[in-house]
Design a protein around this motif. Sequence first.
Motif, PDB file in Angstrom:
ATOM      1  N   VAL A  67       0.524  -1.051   0.094  1.00 56.91           N
ATOM      2  CA  VAL A  67       0.179   0.345   0.460  1.00 56.91           C
ATOM      3  C   VAL A  67       0.538   1.211   0.176  1.00 56.91           C
ATOM      4  N   LEU A  68       1.705   0.971   0.814  1.00 54.77           N
ATOM      5  CA  LEU A  68       3.030   2.629   0.724  1.00 54.77           C
ATOM      6  C   LEU A  68       3.302   2.664  -0.258  1.00 54.77           C
ATOM      7  N   ARG A  69       4.111   1.932  -1.217  1.00 55.71           N
ATOM      8  CA  ARG A  69       4.173   1.034  -2.436  1.00 55.71           C
ATOM      9  C   ARG A  69       3.510   2.352  -3.403  1.00 55.71           C
ATOM     10  N   VAL A  70       2.527   2.156  -3.650  1.00 55.82           N
ATOM     11  CA  VAL A  70       1.599   2.351  -4.302  1.00 55.82           C
ATOM     12  C   VAL A  70       1.223   3.935  -4.088  1.00 55.82           C
ATOM     13  N   GLN A  71       1.349   4.312  -3.013  1.00 48.52           N
ATOM     14  CA  GLN A  71       1.151   5.474  -2.689  1.00 48.52           C
ATOM     15  C   GLN A  71       1.744   6.340  -3.336  1.00 48.52           C
ATOM     16  N   PRO A 127      -4.186   9.148  -4.211  1.00 43.90           N
ATOM     17  CA  PRO A 127      -4.689   8.421  -3.463  1.00 43.90           C
ATOM     18  C   PRO A 127      -6.650   8.547  -3.602  1.00 43.90           C
ATOM     19  N   GLN A 128      -6.333   9.639  -4.658  1.00 50.33           N
ATOM     20  CA  GLN A 128      -7.872   9.627  -5.051  1.00 50.33           C
ATOM     21  C   GLN A 128      -8.518   8.414  -6.002  1.00 50.33           C
ATOM     22  N   ASN A 129      -7.415   8.161  -6.552  1.00 47.11           N
ATOM     23  CA  ASN A 129      -7.653   6.703  -7.631  1.00 47.11           C
ATOM     24  C   ASN A 129      -8.205   5.665  -6.752  1.00 47.11           C
ATOM     25  N   TRP A 130      -7.542   5.267  -6.019  1.00 50.46           N
ATOM     26  CA  TRP A 130      -7.986   4.131  -4.854  1.00 50.46           C
ATOM     27  C   TRP A 130      -9.246   4.326  -4.454  1.00 50.46           C
ATOM     28  N   ALA A 131      -9.269   5.719  -4.059  1.00 48.35           N
ATOM     29  CA  ALA A 131     -11.017   5.901  -2.989  1.00 48.35           C
ATOM     30  C   ALA A 131     -11.929   5.647  -4.249  1.00 48.35           C
ATOM     31  N   GLY A 132     -12.102   6.352  -5.155  1.00 48.19           N
ATOM     32  CA  GLY A 132     -12.699   5.136  -6.330  1.00 48.19           C
ATOM     33  C   GLY A 132     -13.486   4.546  -6.693  1.00 48.19           C
ATOM     34  N   ASP A 133     -12.258   3.613  -6.528  1.00 43.51           N
ATOM     35  CA  ASP A 133     -11.770   2.082  -6.561  1.00 43.51           C
ATOM     36  C   ASP A 133     -12.636   1.505  -4.845  1.00 43.51           C
TER      37      ASP A 133
END
Length: 253
Positions: A42-46, A51-57
């Motif tokens: 998760v930290l690497r993806v950040q 983070p908005q892309n993750w929240a949208g999914d």
Amino acid sequence: MCLMIAARLVAYTNSYVAYIDTSSSFAPNRVQQIYQDAAQHVLRVQTSQSPQNWAGDGLDPKPKDFKIAFRQIRVFKVSNAFELNTVLEEIRKGLSQDKKYDNLQMIIIDSLSAVLSPHLGGNEYQGFALMSETSRAIKHIVHKHNIAAITTSHTVSNRVDGLKPALGESWTYFADKRLSLYFHPRDKSRRIIAMTKSNCTEIGGACECRISERGIIDASGKDASECPQSLKLRESATHSINTEDEFGIGGET
């Protein structure tokens, strides 16, 4: 595999998992081990995407403390088929009446054969009745509440038919997708995962993998689910995993 799926689901999302353990193989320490690796991912993806892309999914952009994430896994211990069906009924009622079930997105049963196989030997009518009751309960929850269900089972073998599902051929029609896991014939440190049934993808595909501290990785050593999107099992579907008798999913993966 079941522990890895549960650990990564709660690492990547705020969803809850109902983990039904029928053989006392649920291992919190193993879940924590896999979770910590997923949290690092998760930290690497950040660092590589917003983070908005993750929240949208529907994904959680921030790694949680394991104690918080572990609360998203509700473990039910059962020792027979009757207790299993009682738990499934409790979940069914909870989804309709209890807000604490609102975020439940997955049910894992590890394993079905441990509690259903003993009823398929002598009185087959009672065994098939129990198996039908269980399958109807799972299907009802899956389709009414848009939840993914994963079940595991073992295989049995004889010289004539080779490997067969421990619950018989009738159970093979239950799942929307079926995966078979077995040892590599030339390298016992590897496993082979094969797609044997699917209602939405081509069957016959297979891949080699290993079991590591991080969970399941491909044979080359790369994370088999590097992208968290690979954990997003299709909702309203049941997924069945068959394993060789000597490979215990719950305790090892």
